[in-house]
Design a protein around this motif. Structure first.
Motif, PDB file in Angstrom:
ATOM      1  N   GLN A  83       0.797  -1.273   0.054  1.00  0.00           N
ATOM      2  CA  GLN A  83      -0.160   0.069  -0.035  1.00  0.00           C
ATOM      3  C   GLN A  83       0.917   1.217   0.010  1.00  0.00           C
ATOM      4  OE1 GLN A  83      -3.625   0.215   0.207  1.00  0.00           O
ATOM      5  NE2 GLN A  83      -3.295  -1.528  -0.640  1.00  0.00           N
ATOM      6  N   LEU A  94       2.595   6.729  -6.989  1.00  0.00           N
ATOM      7  CA  LEU A  94       1.852   7.811  -7.642  1.00  0.00           C
ATOM      8  C   LEU A  94       2.205   9.092  -7.264  1.00  0.00           C
ATOM      9  CD1 LEU A  94      -1.524   6.464  -6.664  1.00  0.00           C
ATOM     10  CD2 LEU A  94      -0.629   6.659  -8.869  1.00  0.00           C
ATOM     11  N   ARG A 113      13.294  -0.271 -10.017  1.00  0.00           N
ATOM     12  CA  ARG A 113      13.230   0.570  -8.935  1.00  0.00           C
ATOM     13  C   ARG A 113      14.131   1.860  -9.024  1.00  0.00           C
ATOM     14  NH1 ARG A 113      10.393  -0.766  -4.230  1.00  0.00           N
ATOM     15  NH2 ARG A 113       9.071  -2.398  -4.464  1.00  0.00           N
ATOM     16  N   MET A 164       4.678   3.383 -11.962  1.00  0.00           N
ATOM     17  CA  MET A 164       4.980   2.043 -11.714  1.00  0.00           C
ATOM     18  C   MET A 164       3.945   1.052 -11.199  1.00  0.00           C
ATOM     19  SD  MET A 164       8.325   1.094  -9.303  1.00  0.00           S
ATOM     20  CE  MET A 164       9.114  -0.710  -9.609  1.00  0.00           C
ATOM     21  N   PHE A 174       3.275  -2.927  -9.867  1.00  0.00           N
ATOM     22  CA  PHE A 174       3.854  -3.775  -9.307  1.00  0.00           C
ATOM     23  C   PHE A 174       3.535  -5.231  -9.341  1.00  0.00           C
ATOM     24  CE2 PHE A 174       4.049   0.059  -7.107  1.00  0.00           C
ATOM     25  CZ  PHE A 174       5.295   0.268  -6.255  1.00  0.00           C
ATOM     26  N   PRO A 194      -0.994  -7.073  -7.438  1.00  0.00           N
ATOM     27  CA  PRO A 194      -1.938  -5.902  -7.764  1.00  0.00           C
ATOM     28  C   PRO A 194      -2.234  -5.271  -6.290  1.00  0.00           C
ATOM     29  CG  PRO A 194      -2.918  -7.801  -8.511  1.00  0.00           C
ATOM     30  CD  PRO A 194      -1.742  -8.154  -8.146  1.00  0.00           C
ATOM     31  N   ASN A 195      -2.001  -3.862  -5.972  1.00  0.00           N
ATOM     32  CA  ASN A 195      -2.395  -3.277  -4.753  1.00  0.00           C
ATOM     33  C   ASN A 195      -3.014  -2.049  -5.051  1.00  0.00           C
ATOM     34  OD1 ASN A 195      -0.396  -1.877  -6.349  1.00  0.00           O
ATOM     35  ND2 ASN A 195       1.088  -1.530  -5.022  1.00  0.00           N
ATOM     36  N   PRO A 196      -4.451  -2.223  -5.304  1.00  0.00           N
ATOM     37  CA  PRO A 196      -5.454  -1.175  -5.284  1.00  0.00           C
ATOM     38  C   PRO A 196      -5.402  -0.807  -3.797  1.00  0.00           C
ATOM     39  CG  PRO A 196      -6.575  -3.365  -5.444  1.00  0.00           C
ATOM     40  CD  PRO A 196      -5.089  -3.554  -5.617  1.00  0.00           C
ATOM     41  N   THR A 212      -2.154   4.257 -12.731  1.00  0.00           N
ATOM     42  CA  THR A 212      -0.798   4.642 -13.083  1.00  0.00           C
ATOM     43  C   THR A 212      -0.910   5.564 -14.288  1.00  0.00           C
ATOM     44  OG1 THR A 212       0.109   2.844 -12.308  1.00  0.00           O
ATOM     45  CG2 THR A 212       1.593   3.983 -13.679  1.00  0.00           C
ATOM     46  N   ALA A 237       1.085 -12.899 -10.823  1.00  0.00           N
ATOM     47  CA  ALA A 237       0.273 -13.293  -9.953  1.00  0.00           C
ATOM     48  C   ALA A 237      -0.940 -13.532 -10.507  1.00  0.00           C
ATOM     49  CB  ALA A 237       0.480 -12.307  -8.786  1.00  0.00           C
TER      50      ALA A 237
END
Lengths: 336, 268
Positions: free
Chosen positions: A217, A224, B67, B105, B107, B110-112, B178, B194
């Motif tokens: 997170q 962003l 990164r 970026m 990842f 998924p990281n909503p 993004t 994933a």
């Protein structure tokens, strides 16, 4: 090799034989299970139920031992503001007021501080600083409350009496919050003591909750183009209900806190808008007056007060658990 | 002397790249975690509006390299030496916050943001930048979701939590998030590893569309994927750049034995 396996076979055969030999009623209960597991499961269930029963029993005991007062005063017990053992009139309103106000104001100070400490520990501090600081905050939570009380009497109260209260009275002469004589002992001292005592609980639980927010997170926010503060806001948003749970647990502690508050609050059942005036809390009343309660009605009234405190504490703790549990579950449901 | 330098840089660079406009230029990049050197003196150029794939066995520094390009290595405590230029500007001298708005970026997982609605997930970056005009935001949400090939699937549930959709949809939501801030470069760190095969195909088709507008650098374990989506491929091995060439050439006629062994599955 063969000998060993023969031995095992022989042993298992014996065991099975024993099982088959057992009387049919045991087989009926056990089904296909194993007798060790059966005993283990039932035993742990029994202990778990025991805790539950204990709570129910305590509630029932308090109820049945306060019937005299419940019958005599009914809801007036909660609404009447005279607590007079001499004339045997018992109205708990000023005491409930003192409990609620001291806890609420204590939290008002402790929550922003505690969450700031948690944010620092979890989001800002470098690793080498985090461990010792976390240890110290948790240490604060373990100090016996009588020590806080003693510190309150010898350090906090004189400081309030000589410096803080006269200063506040001079600066805000018309504020209803700062009226009356400046004894030092009173609501303000109780509020500050409670804030100090609740702070480590709130900060250590909040830290654990913030830490449980997945790093993905934080990375999402950083990627962003978020600043550190904006990342922290997103982390706090994720941890919202857990933090609320931490606050509720702090509230539970503040409401039930007895010794330290009794030592500094002044112990007088009055409703006053001034923070300088003495007050009273439910826990303090119980601690102070149990030895003096001579008549049955007096004892019944005290026990009813305990019942009220018991119910409030249970409700707060249930709410806190539910909130903490709901955040944990959310993360488990969405592993990706 | 000067010629010599030019030659040095062009070593291991694809032939065709001379005709491209260079978006990111990486010179002598090394990366450290503590005292461990994870990336060793890598120089390569990334052309504009192309897809560059980075392949190599686990632990070869692909992700660390990726990164570094938007300074996300700093978040996990890495340091770099050497230089990275984005459109001729040294990224180590620019503000990482602004850099990351230009270099987005995506990842591996998924990281909503689970506490935000799908709508707010897409515009999360814009809102951070102080953008609050509702009408423009809704336009951007639709455009970004369409670009991420997710609009038709979520247009009726924009108010639902970003965590309630499937993993593949979540990843496309992250891509929409993004591209909503209109970056110039998109970095993708194994974006499909994933996901199930169907979602993977969707992401790959998406990358194909996205390169019309964005420069894309993608790290992948999956060589078929690299071959399918990229224009150029770089092969990393234990922190070193072994080979960098046109994807076609890389997979048909690799220039080095090591590359060939890896591609044909003899090691890694």
């Amino acid at each position: 090799m063969n000998e060993t396996s023969d031995l095992i076979k022989a042993y298992l055969g014996k065991k099975d034989k024993g099982k088959n030999d057992s009387p049919s009623f045991i087989k009926k209960i056990l089904g296909n299970g194993n007798i060790g597991d059966f005993i283990f499961e039932r035993l742990t269930l029994l202990f778990a139920l025991l805790v539950f029963l204990l709570v129910l029993f305590m509630g029932w005991q308090m109820y049945s031992n306060s019937l005299l007062s419940i019958k005599k005063f009914g809801f007036h017990f909660l609404a009447n503001s005279t607590w007079d053992p001499v004339s045997e009139t018992f109205g708990a309103l000023p005491i409930i007021f003192g409990t609620v106000v001291s806890s609420f104001l204590g939290l008002l100070i402790a929550v922003p501080l505690g969450i700031s400490v948690a944010v620092f520990l979890s989001e800002v501090s470098p690793n080498w600083l985090e461990k010792p600081l976390s240890f110290l905050t948790e240490l604060l939570a373990g100090i016996p409350s009588v020590i806080y009380g003693l510190w309150g009497i010898f350090v906090l109260v004189p400081w309030l009496r000589d410096i803080v209260e006269p200063f506040l009275q001079n600066e805000f002469p018309n504020s209803p919050l700062f009226q009356g004589a400046t004894y030092g002992f009173g609501m303000l001292a109780a509020v500050i003591i409670l804030a100090i005592m609740v702070l480590p609980i709130i900060s250590s639980i909040s830290r654990d909750i913030l830490k449980s927010v997945p790093d993905s997170q934080r990375e999402a926010a950083y990627a962003l183009g978020a600043t550190k503060w904006e990342v922290t806001k997103i982390v706090l948003g994720n941890a919202k209900s857990g933090l609320l749970g931490a606050i509720m647990l702090g509230l539970g502690r503040a409401i039930g806190e007895t010794m330290a508050v009794t030592m500094v609050i002044g112990n007088s059942p009055k409703i006053s808008s001034s923070l300088f005036d003495p007050g009273y809390t439910m826990a303090s009343v119980l601690a102070n007056e149990f030895t003096e309660a001579t008549s049955d009605l007096y004892i019944n009234a005290l026990i009813e007060l305990a019942l009220v405190l018991f119910i409030i504490t249970i409700i707060i703790n249930i709410l806190a658990r539910l909130l903490v549990w709901s955040t944990e579950r959310k993360w488990k449901l969405n592993p990706i | 002397m000067f010629e010599n330098q030019l030659n040095n840089i062009s070593i291991g660079q694809p032939d065709k790249i001379k005709d491209e406009k260079i978006k990111i230029s990486i010179n002598d990049l090394s990366s450290y975690f503590g005292k461990t050197k994870v990336i060793k003196n890598i120089s390569l150029n990334i052309p504009e509006k192309k897809v560059v794939a980075i392949i190599g066995p686990s632990g070869c520094g692909k992700s660390t390299f990726l990164r570094s390009l938007n300074r996300m290595h700093e978040v996990v405590g890495g340091t770099i030496t050497g230089s990275i230029y984005l459109d001729g500007e040294d990224i180590m001298k620019s503000d990482p916050v602004y850099l990351r708005r230009k270099v987005g970026m995506v990842f591996q997982k998924p990281n909503p943001f689970p506490t935000m609605s799908i709508f707010n997930n897409v515009v999360a970056g814009l809102k951070l930048n102080g953008f609050h005009n509702k009408k423009i935001l809704s336009e951007i949400v639709e455009k970004s979701l369409r670009q991420a090939a997710l609009w038709d699937e979520v247009k009726d549930i924009l108010h639902r939590s970003g965590a309630e959709i499937s993993g593949g949809q979540q990843q496309r939501l992250c891509i929409a998030r993004t591209i909503a801030i209109n970056p110039e470069v998109i970095l993708m760190d194994e974006p499909a590893s994933a996901l199930d095969p169907i979602s993977t195909t969707k992401i790959e088709e998406l990358i194909f569309e996205l390169k019309k507008e964005f420069t894309i650098v993608i790290v992948t374990h999956n060589m078929q994927q690299a071959a399918r989506v990229s224009d150029y491929t770089a092969f990393f091995y234990v922190g070193e750049l072994v080979e960098y060439s046109d994807t076609k050439k890389m997979f048909v006629a690799p220039g080095k034995k090591q590359t060939e062994d890896y591609i044909t599955g003899r090691f890694g």
